[in-house]
Write a protein that holds these residues in place. Structure first.
Motif, PDB file in Angstrom:
ATOM      1  N   HIS A   1       0.592  -1.282  -0.023  1.00  0.00           N
ATOM      2  CA  HIS A   1       0.017  -0.063   0.034  1.00  0.00           C
ATOM      3  C   HIS A   1       0.977   1.228   0.190  1.00  0.00           C
ATOM      4  O   HIS A   1       1.904   1.277   0.593  1.00  0.00           O
ATOM      5  N   VAL A   2       0.306   2.358  -0.548  1.00  0.00           N
ATOM      6  CA  VAL A   2       0.956   3.435  -0.825  1.00  0.00           C
ATOM      7  C   VAL A   2       0.099   4.822  -0.620  1.00  0.00           C
ATOM      8  O   VAL A   2      -1.119   4.400  -1.146  1.00  0.00           O
ATOM      9  N   PRO A   3       0.570   5.697   0.233  1.00  0.00           N
ATOM     10  CA  PRO A   3      -0.488   6.886   0.207  1.00  0.00           C
ATOM     11  C   PRO A   3      -0.622   7.646  -1.016  1.00  0.00           C
ATOM     12  O   PRO A   3       0.441   7.838  -1.837  1.00  0.00           O
ATOM     13  N   VAL A   4      -1.779   8.257  -1.091  1.00  0.00           N
ATOM     14  CA  VAL A   4      -1.847   8.923  -2.276  1.00  0.00           C
ATOM     15  C   VAL A   4      -2.214  10.561  -2.038  1.00  0.00           C
ATOM     16  O   VAL A   4      -2.368  10.888  -1.054  1.00  0.00           O
ATOM     17  N   GLY A   5      -1.632  11.408  -2.922  1.00  0.00           N
ATOM     18  CA  GLY A   5      -1.480  12.807  -2.628  1.00  0.00           C
ATOM     19  C   GLY A   5      -2.338  13.249  -4.008  1.00  0.00           C
ATOM     20  O   GLY A   5      -1.823  13.010  -5.071  1.00  0.00           O
ATOM     21  N   VAL A   6      -3.305  14.146  -3.525  1.00  0.00           N
ATOM     22  CA  VAL A   6      -4.147  14.496  -4.990  1.00  0.00           C
ATOM     23  C   VAL A   6      -3.797  16.079  -5.144  1.00  0.00           C
ATOM     24  O   VAL A   6      -3.738  16.823  -4.400  1.00  0.00           O
ATOM     25  N   SER A   7      -3.160  16.132  -6.340  1.00  0.00           N
ATOM     26  CA  SER A   7      -2.476  17.433  -6.671  1.00  0.00           C
ATOM     27  C   SER A   7      -3.281  18.406  -7.379  1.00  0.00           C
ATOM     28  O   SER A   7      -3.471  18.095  -8.652  1.00  0.00           O
ATOM     29  N   ALA A   8      -3.754  19.467  -7.131  1.00  0.00           N
ATOM     30  CA  ALA A   8      -4.170  20.342  -7.768  1.00  0.00           C
ATOM     31  C   ALA A   8      -3.665  21.121  -8.709  1.00  0.00           C
ATOM     32  O   ALA A   8      -2.341  20.953  -8.656  1.00  0.00           O
ATOM     33  N   ARG A   9      -4.177  21.806  -9.942  1.00  0.00           N
ATOM     34  CA  ARG A   9      -3.319  22.485 -10.647  1.00  0.00           C
ATOM     35  C   ARG A   9      -2.177  23.424 -10.012  1.00  0.00           C
ATOM     36  O   ARG A   9      -2.306  23.984  -9.039  1.00  0.00           O
ATOM     37  N   HIS A  10      -1.013  23.768 -10.635  1.00  0.00           N
ATOM     38  CA  HIS A  10       0.014  24.207 -10.066  1.00  0.00           C
ATOM     39  C   HIS A  10       1.046  24.656 -10.949  1.00  0.00           C
ATOM     40  O   HIS A  10       1.010  24.113 -12.061  1.00  0.00           O
ATOM     41  N   VAL A  11       2.119  25.470 -10.702  1.00  0.00           N
ATOM     42  CA  VAL A  11       3.019  25.941 -11.521  1.00  0.00           C
ATOM     43  C   VAL A  11       4.391  25.913 -10.893  1.00  0.00           C
ATOM     44  O   VAL A  11       4.569  26.040  -9.556  1.00  0.00           O
ATOM     45  N   HIS A  12       5.572  25.503 -11.753  1.00  0.00           N
ATOM     46  CA  HIS A  12       6.760  25.470 -11.449  1.00  0.00           C
ATOM     47  C   HIS A  12       7.547  26.448 -12.341  1.00  0.00           C
ATOM     48  O   HIS A  12       7.140  26.621 -13.444  1.00  0.00           O
ATOM     49  N   VAL A  13       8.292  27.551 -11.587  1.00  0.00           N
ATOM     50  CA  VAL A  13       8.889  28.479 -12.482  1.00  0.00           C
ATOM     51  C   VAL A  13      10.537  28.681 -12.356  1.00  0.00           C
ATOM     52  O   VAL A  13      11.235  28.111 -11.429  1.00  0.00           O
ATOM     53  N   ASN A  14      11.199  29.248 -13.135  1.00  0.00           N
ATOM     54  CA  ASN A  14      12.698  29.407 -13.180  1.00  0.00           C
ATOM     55  C   ASN A  14      12.907  30.528 -12.610  1.00  0.00           C
ATOM     56  O   ASN A  14      11.967  31.594 -12.455  1.00  0.00           O
ATOM     57  N   ARG A  15      14.066  31.002 -12.370  1.00  0.00           N
ATOM     58  CA  ARG A  15      14.516  32.414 -11.926  1.00  0.00           C
ATOM     59  C   ARG A  15      14.184  33.422 -12.723  1.00  0.00           C
ATOM     60  O   ARG A  15      13.766  34.484 -12.493  1.00  0.00           O
ATOM     61  N   GLU A  16      14.373  33.380 -14.220  1.00  0.00           N
ATOM     62  CA  GLU A  16      14.043  34.404 -15.042  1.00  0.00           C
ATOM     63  C   GLU A  16      12.685  34.811 -14.832  1.00  0.00           C
ATOM     64  O   GLU A  16      12.152  36.072 -14.887  1.00  0.00           O
ATOM     65  N   HIS A  17      11.799  33.849 -14.854  1.00  0.00           N
ATOM     66  CA  HIS A  17      10.301  33.835 -15.078  1.00  0.00           C
ATOM     67  C   HIS A  17       9.752  34.586 -13.752  1.00  0.00           C
ATOM     68  O   HIS A  17       8.731  35.450 -13.633  1.00  0.00           O
ATOM     69  N   LEU A  18      10.333  34.074 -12.672  1.00  0.00           N
ATOM     70  CA  LEU A  18       9.798  34.502 -11.210  1.00  0.00           C
ATOM     71  C   LEU A  18      10.149  36.205 -11.137  1.00  0.00           C
ATOM     72  O   LEU A  18       9.474  36.871 -10.902  1.00  0.00           O
ATOM     73  N   ASP A  19      11.599  36.435 -11.675  1.00  0.00           N
ATOM     74  CA  ASP A  19      11.584  38.067 -11.704  1.00  0.00           C
ATOM     75  C   ASP A  19      10.751  38.725 -12.548  1.00  0.00           C
ATOM     76  O   ASP A  19      10.354  39.882 -12.027  1.00  0.00           O
ATOM     77  N   ILE A  20      10.361  38.203 -13.694  1.00  0.00           N
ATOM     78  CA  ILE A  20       9.332  38.915 -14.568  1.00  0.00           C
ATOM     79  C   ILE A  20       7.859  38.945 -13.798  1.00  0.00           C
ATOM     80  O   ILE A  20       7.088  40.157 -13.722  1.00  0.00           O
TER      81      ILE A  20
ATOM     82  N   GLY B   1       7.573  25.374  -5.029  1.00  0.00           N
ATOM     83  CA  GLY B   1       9.282  25.607  -4.967  1.00  0.00           C
ATOM     84  C   GLY B   1       9.970  24.426  -4.517  1.00  0.00           C
ATOM     85  O   GLY B   1       9.086  23.366  -4.066  1.00  0.00           O
ATOM     86  N   PRO B   2      11.397  24.374  -4.673  1.00  0.00           N
ATOM     87  CA  PRO B   2      12.061  25.634  -5.126  1.00  0.00           C
ATOM     88  C   PRO B   2      12.050  25.872  -6.547  1.00  0.00           C
ATOM     89  O   PRO B   2      11.070  24.958  -7.134  1.00  0.00           O
ATOM     90  N   LEU B   3      12.840  26.990  -7.187  1.00  0.00           N
ATOM     91  CA  LEU B   3      12.873  27.085  -8.379  1.00  0.00           C
ATOM     92  C   LEU B   3      13.154  25.908  -9.328  1.00  0.00           C
ATOM     93  O   LEU B   3      14.079  25.275  -8.586  1.00  0.00           O
ATOM     94  N   ARG B   4      12.650  26.090 -10.480  1.00  0.00           N
ATOM     95  CA  ARG B   4      13.044  24.798 -11.459  1.00  0.00           C
ATOM     96  C   ARG B   4      14.116  25.540 -12.503  1.00  0.00           C
ATOM     97  O   ARG B   4      14.019  26.744 -12.796  1.00  0.00           O
ATOM     98  N   LYS B   5      14.714  24.465 -13.376  1.00  0.00           N
ATOM     99  CA  LYS B   5      15.376  24.833 -14.579  1.00  0.00           C
ATOM    100  C   LYS B   5      14.276  25.428 -15.738  1.00  0.00           C
ATOM    101  O   LYS B   5      14.783  26.525 -16.293  1.00  0.00           O
ATOM    102  N   ASP B   6      13.400  24.827 -15.759  1.00  0.00           N
ATOM    103  CA  ASP B   6      12.430  25.321 -16.813  1.00  0.00           C
ATOM    104  C   ASP B   6      11.068  25.524 -16.078  1.00  0.00           C
ATOM    105  O   ASP B   6      10.637  24.758 -15.237  1.00  0.00           O
ATOM    106  N   THR B   7      10.258  26.482 -16.567  1.00  0.00           N
ATOM    107  CA  THR B   7       8.930  26.734 -16.104  1.00  0.00           C
ATOM    108  C   THR B   7       8.075  25.709 -16.702  1.00  0.00           C
ATOM    109  O   THR B   7       8.065  25.277 -17.772  1.00  0.00           O
ATOM    110  N   GLN B   8       6.949  25.341 -15.615  1.00  0.00           N
ATOM    111  CA  GLN B   8       6.211  24.015 -16.067  1.00  0.00           C
ATOM    112  C   GLN B   8       4.770  24.414 -15.490  1.00  0.00           C
ATOM    113  O   GLN B   8       4.690  25.028 -14.321  1.00  0.00           O
ATOM    114  N   VAL B   9       3.692  24.172 -16.179  1.00  0.00           N
ATOM    115  CA  VAL B   9       2.389  24.420 -15.892  1.00  0.00           C
ATOM    116  C   VAL B   9       1.758  23.070 -15.939  1.00  0.00           C
ATOM    117  O   VAL B   9       1.629  22.385 -16.660  1.00  0.00           O
ATOM    118  N   GLU B  10       1.190  22.649 -14.849  1.00  0.00           N
ATOM    119  CA  GLU B  10       0.705  21.208 -14.518  1.00  0.00           C
ATOM    120  C   GLU B  10      -0.908  21.270 -14.397  1.00  0.00           C
ATOM    121  O   GLU B  10      -1.320  22.267 -13.274  1.00  0.00           O
TER     122      GLU B  10
END
Length: 221
Positions: free
Chosen positions: A35-54, A96-105
């Motif tokens: 058995h394994v615990p489940v995490g239900v993940s809502a829509r979210h974003v990972h951003v890189n340094r450049e895009h966080l600055d903008i 977080g933390p920041l990623r190499k590439d921005t990603q939208v899930e």
């Protein structure tokens, strides 16, 4: 009383007792290696340094809203608006933390609302994925690719993988109990030393099977 009636009554009583124990937080611990615990993940974003600055201003740093299941990762207080060809979704949280590439899930229902058609992908695999617009308090970012529907997956350490008898990259089925239970296919095993045991699905999958974060699910190989 016939044997079949006795068995049926016993099963019913057992089920009712287990439900009451679960409500009281006294249910037995799930069997290790199954058995394994489940995490239900809502829509979210990972951003890189450049895009966080903008989005939030030069040199801005994410602030922690709460820690999440994987060590060193967190849900940030910062949120953005997603804009697609047909609509927008506000207050989408950054992780977080920041990623190499921005990603939208997003979940499939989110994609329809936005008017985008993202494929099911493992995190970080962006070629051939659609872009999308992100709006923050200080600026706007348009990414050319990186919008995905996250592949169902289970994080494990090497010791966990040995206990479950699975390997990195293997796909398994997961069994869900309950009134809306069933089998969930195409669940990817991801193994790394710094992972914590946790299965990640999106909100559409969670709603379809009546799941909530923390539910224990059985791996079927």
């Amino acid at each position: 009383m016939t044997q079949s009636i006795t068995v049926g009554l016993t099963e019913t009583i057992t089920k009712l007792v287990m439900e009451e124990l679960d409500k009281a937080g006294l249910a037995p611990i799930a069997e290790p290696g199954r058995h394994v615990p489940v995490g239900v993940s809502a829509r979210h974003v990972h951003v890189n340094r450049e895009h966080l600055d903008i989005l939030f201003g030069p040199g801005y740093e994410l602030t922690i809203f709460k820690d999440i299941s994987q060590p060193g990762q967190f849900a940030a207080n910062e949120q953005v608006t997603l804009v697609g060809p047909k609509g927008r979704i506000e207050k989408v949280r950054i992780l977080g933390p920041l990623r190499k590439d921005t990603q939208v899930e997003v979940a499939p229902s989110d994609a329809r609302r936005l008017g985008v058609d993202p494929p099911v992908r493992q995190s970080g695999v962006h070629p051939g994925t659609p872009g999308i617009t992100l709006i923050g308090p200080k600026g706007t970012v348009v990414i050319e690719q990186g919008c995905i529907i996250a592949e169902r997956h289970i994080h494990m350490t090497p010791d966990d993988a040995a206990a479950f008898g699975v390997q990195n990259g293997q796909k398994v089925q997961v069994k869900i109990e309950g009134q809306r239970g069933g089998l969930m296919d195409e669940v990817m095993i991801r193994v790394r030393d710094d992972f914590a045991l946790d299965m990640h699905i999106d909100t559409d999958d969670g709603n379809a099977f009546g799941l909530k974060t923390g539910d224990m699910l059985e791996i079927i190989k």
